[in-house]
Motif scaffolding. Structure first.
Motif, short mmCIF file in Angstrom:
data_model
loop_
_atom_site.label_atom_id
_atom_site.label_comp_id
_atom_site.label_asym_id
_atom_site.label_seq_id
_atom_site.Cartn_x
_atom_site.Cartn_y
_atom_site.Cartn_z
N TYR A 1 -7.17 -3.31 -5.31
CA TYR A 1 -7.66 -4.43 -6.08
C TYR A 1 -6.97 -5.72 -5.69
CZ TYR A 1 -9.51 -0.67 -9.00
OH TYR A 1 -10.17 0.45 -9.45
N SER A 2 -5.69 -5.62 -5.36
CA SER A 2 -4.89 -6.76 -4.91
C SER A 2 -3.66 -6.20 -4.20
CB SER A 2 -4.46 -7.64 -6.09
OG SER A 2 -3.49 -6.98 -6.88
N ASN A 3 -2.79 -7.08 -3.74
CA ASN A 3 -1.57 -6.60 -3.08
C ASN A 3 -0.69 -5.77 -3.99
OD1 ASN A 3 -2.18 -7.71 -0.61
ND2 ASN A 3 -1.01 -9.57 -0.94
N ASN A 4 -0.83 -5.96 -5.30
CA ASN A 4 0.03 -5.28 -6.26
C ASN A 4 -0.70 -4.24 -7.11
OD1 ASN A 4 1.91 -7.07 -5.31
ND2 ASN A 4 2.20 -8.16 -7.23
N GLN A 5 -1.99 -4.02 -6.87
CA GLN A 5 -2.77 -3.11 -7.70
C GLN A 5 -3.62 -2.19 -6.83
OE1 GLN A 5 -4.82 -6.09 -10.18
NE2 GLN A 5 -3.55 -5.40 -11.90
N PHE A 6 -3.53 -0.87 -7.14
CA PHE A 6 -4.22 0.12 -6.34
C PHE A 6 -4.87 1.18 -7.23
CE2 PHE A 6 -0.44 -1.41 -4.26
CZ PHE A 6 -0.85 -1.70 -2.97
N LEU A 7 -5.93 1.78 -6.71
CA LEU A 7 -6.52 2.98 -7.30
C LEU A 7 -6.22 4.12 -6.34
CD1 LEU A 7 -8.28 4.25 -9.56
CD2 LEU A 7 -10.24 3.87 -8.04
N ASN B 1 0.83 -1.20 0.00
CA ASN B 1 0.00 0.00 0.00
C ASN B 1 0.86 1.24 0.00
OD1 ASN B 1 -2.16 1.69 0.15
ND2 ASN B 1 -3.04 0.78 1.98
N LYS B 2 1.92 1.25 0.83
CA LYS B 2 2.86 2.37 0.87
C LYS B 2 3.52 2.55 -0.50
CE LYS B 2 4.15 2.11 5.75
NZ LYS B 2 5.29 1.88 6.67
N ILE B 3 3.91 1.45 -1.10
CA ILE B 3 4.58 1.51 -2.40
C ILE B 3 3.68 2.17 -3.43
CG2 ILE B 3 5.54 0.14 -4.28
CD1 ILE B 3 5.99 -2.06 -2.13
N GLY B 4 2.44 1.70 -3.50
CA GLY B 4 1.54 2.23 -4.50
C GLY B 4 1.31 3.71 -4.34
N ARG B 5 1.05 4.15 -3.10
CA ARG B 5 0.79 5.57 -2.87
C ARG B 5 2.01 6.41 -3.18
NH1 ARG B 5 -1.30 5.82 3.07
NH2 ARG B 5 0.04 4.00 3.27
N CYS B 6 3.17 5.89 -2.82
CA CYS B 6 4.39 6.67 -3.06
C CYS B 6 4.64 6.86 -4.54
CB CYS B 6 5.59 5.96 -2.43
SG CYS B 6 7.13 6.81 -2.73
N PHE B 7 4.46 5.81 -5.33
CA PHE B 7 4.75 5.96 -6.74
C PHE B 7 3.72 6.79 -7.47
CE2 PHE B 7 7.71 2.53 -5.90
CZ PHE B 7 8.83 3.04 -6.53
N ALA B 8 2.51 6.83 -6.94
CA ALA B 8 1.55 7.79 -7.48
C ALA B 8 2.05 9.20 -7.26
CB ALA B 8 0.19 7.61 -6.81
N ILE B 9 2.60 9.45 -6.07
CA ILE B 9 3.18 10.75 -5.78
C ILE B 9 4.27 11.06 -6.80
CG2 ILE B 9 4.54 12.07 -4.12
CD1 ILE B 9 3.18 10.42 -1.93
N CYS B 10 5.11 10.09 -7.07
CA CYS B 10 6.25 10.33 -7.96
C CYS B 10 5.82 10.81 -9.33
CB CYS B 10 7.08 9.06 -8.10
SG CYS B 10 7.89 8.55 -6.59
N VAL B 11 4.88 10.07 -9.94
CA VAL B 11 4.48 10.47 -11.28
C VAL B 11 3.79 11.81 -11.28
CG1 VAL B 11 2.26 9.26 -11.19
CG2 VAL B 11 3.32 9.75 -13.39
N VAL B 12 2.98 12.05 -10.25
CA VAL B 12 2.26 13.31 -10.18
C VAL B 12 3.22 14.48 -9.99
CG1 VAL B 12 0.69 14.64 -8.76
CG2 VAL B 12 0.12 12.31 -9.36
N LEU B 13 4.11 14.35 -9.04
CA LEU B 13 4.92 15.49 -8.65
C LEU B 13 6.03 15.80 -9.62
CD1 LEU B 13 5.08 14.82 -4.84
CD2 LEU B 13 3.87 16.65 -5.98
N VAL B 14 6.71 14.78 -10.10
CA VAL B 14 7.83 15.05 -10.99
C VAL B 14 7.38 15.77 -12.23
CG1 VAL B 14 9.54 13.95 -12.49
CG2 VAL B 14 9.28 13.18 -10.15
N THR B 15 6.17 15.46 -12.70
CA THR B 15 5.67 16.12 -13.90
C THR B 15 5.01 17.46 -13.62
OG1 THR B 15 3.75 14.68 -13.69
CG2 THR B 15 5.42 14.05 -15.28
N VAL C 1 -2.04 1.86 -10.11
CA VAL C 1 -0.63 1.52 -9.90
C VAL C 1 -0.49 0.01 -9.88
CG1 VAL C 1 1.37 1.73 -8.38
CG2 VAL C 1 -0.27 3.62 -8.57
N ASP C 2 0.40 -0.52 -10.72
CA ASP C 2 0.70 -1.95 -10.76
C ASP C 2 2.18 -2.14 -10.45
OD1 ASP C 2 -1.83 -3.33 -12.05
OD2 ASP C 2 -1.48 -1.48 -13.19
N THR C 3 2.49 -3.01 -9.49
CA THR C 3 3.87 -3.23 -9.06
C THR C 3 4.26 -4.68 -9.28
OG1 THR C 3 3.54 -1.57 -7.32
CG2 THR C 3 5.48 -2.97 -7.15
#
Length: 215
Positions: A95-101, A6-20, A121-123
């Motif tokens: 959605y699963s351990n590797n998929q988040f909205l 869950n932490k991973i998914g939220r963090c990488f959403a931050i990354c794509v949003v913020l860097v751009t 986010v898919d990890t």
């Protein structure tokens, strides 16, 4: 494990949003297509399909372990130390351990309106590689008129253990920032803002230790 993912998914959403989107935060007349910081850190603008908005590509490497790099990047408490404009981040659905909205809101400097981004986010985890794919899922959440909704966004992160012992971090991201932001202005700021953000991230990684983490 689910909390970690869950932490991973939220963090990488931050990354794509913020860097751009952080590219809209300053006005410096310094156009460039490539920022070569050193042999282990580069940032480059590339063409994305027929869009007037460029894609950003960044790479850096470190002697820190793959496990540590992963933990630092997925540590939400550290995120504001290398990205300054995050206002809100929440998991809307798992959605699963590797998929988040995910829903993210980024503050934009006046006179721009804050941006809202809904992403899936898919990890993927492999022995020597961790891959994260972030794509727009705007249709999965109602529009909020208080924000400008970013519709078109995609990003990938790859953390890869190299034979040399170093870990290579590769990042690609593209979005249409919406709201009629001029492409020339957006593109000119993208390299500088990405470079600044990743320099902060690199410093955090180099200063960190696995002893800081209990997972």
């Amino acid at each position: 494990m689910s909390e970690l993912l869950n932490k991973i998914g939220r963090c990488f959403a931050i990354c794509v949003v913020l860097v751009t989107l952080i590219s809209c935060s300053s006005v410096q007349d310094k156009p460039s297509n490539v920022a070569l910081l050193d042999a282990n850190f580069t940032v480059e603008l590339t063409q994305y399909q027929q869009s007037s908005y460029k894609q950003i590509e960044a790479k850096f490497s470190t002697e820190q372990s793959l496990q540590l790099v992963f933990r630092v990047i997925s540590d939400l408490e550290l995120t504001t130390q290398w990205f300054d404009y995050l206002k809100e981040i929440e998991t809307l659905k798992m959605y699963s351990n590797n998929q988040f909205l995910l829903r993210s809101v980024i503050n934009s400097p006046w006179p721009l309106t804050a941006r809202e981004i809904i992403t899936c986010v898919d990890t993927d985890f492999e022995a020597q590689t961790i891959s994260i794919r972030v794509n727009s899922c705007s249709e999965k959440h109602p529009i909020n008129d208080a924000f400008v909704r970013v519709i078109d966004v995609k990003s990938t992160w790859t953390l890869q253990q190299q034979a040399s012992g170093r870990v290579l971090i590769s990042y690609e991201a593209w979005l249409d920032p919406s709201g009629n932001i001029p492409a020339l202005f957006y593109n000119q700021q993208l390299i500088d803002s990405t470079t600044d953000s990743f320099q902060k991230l690199i410093k955090l990684i180099e200063a960190s230790s696995l002893n800081q983490y209990d997972y």
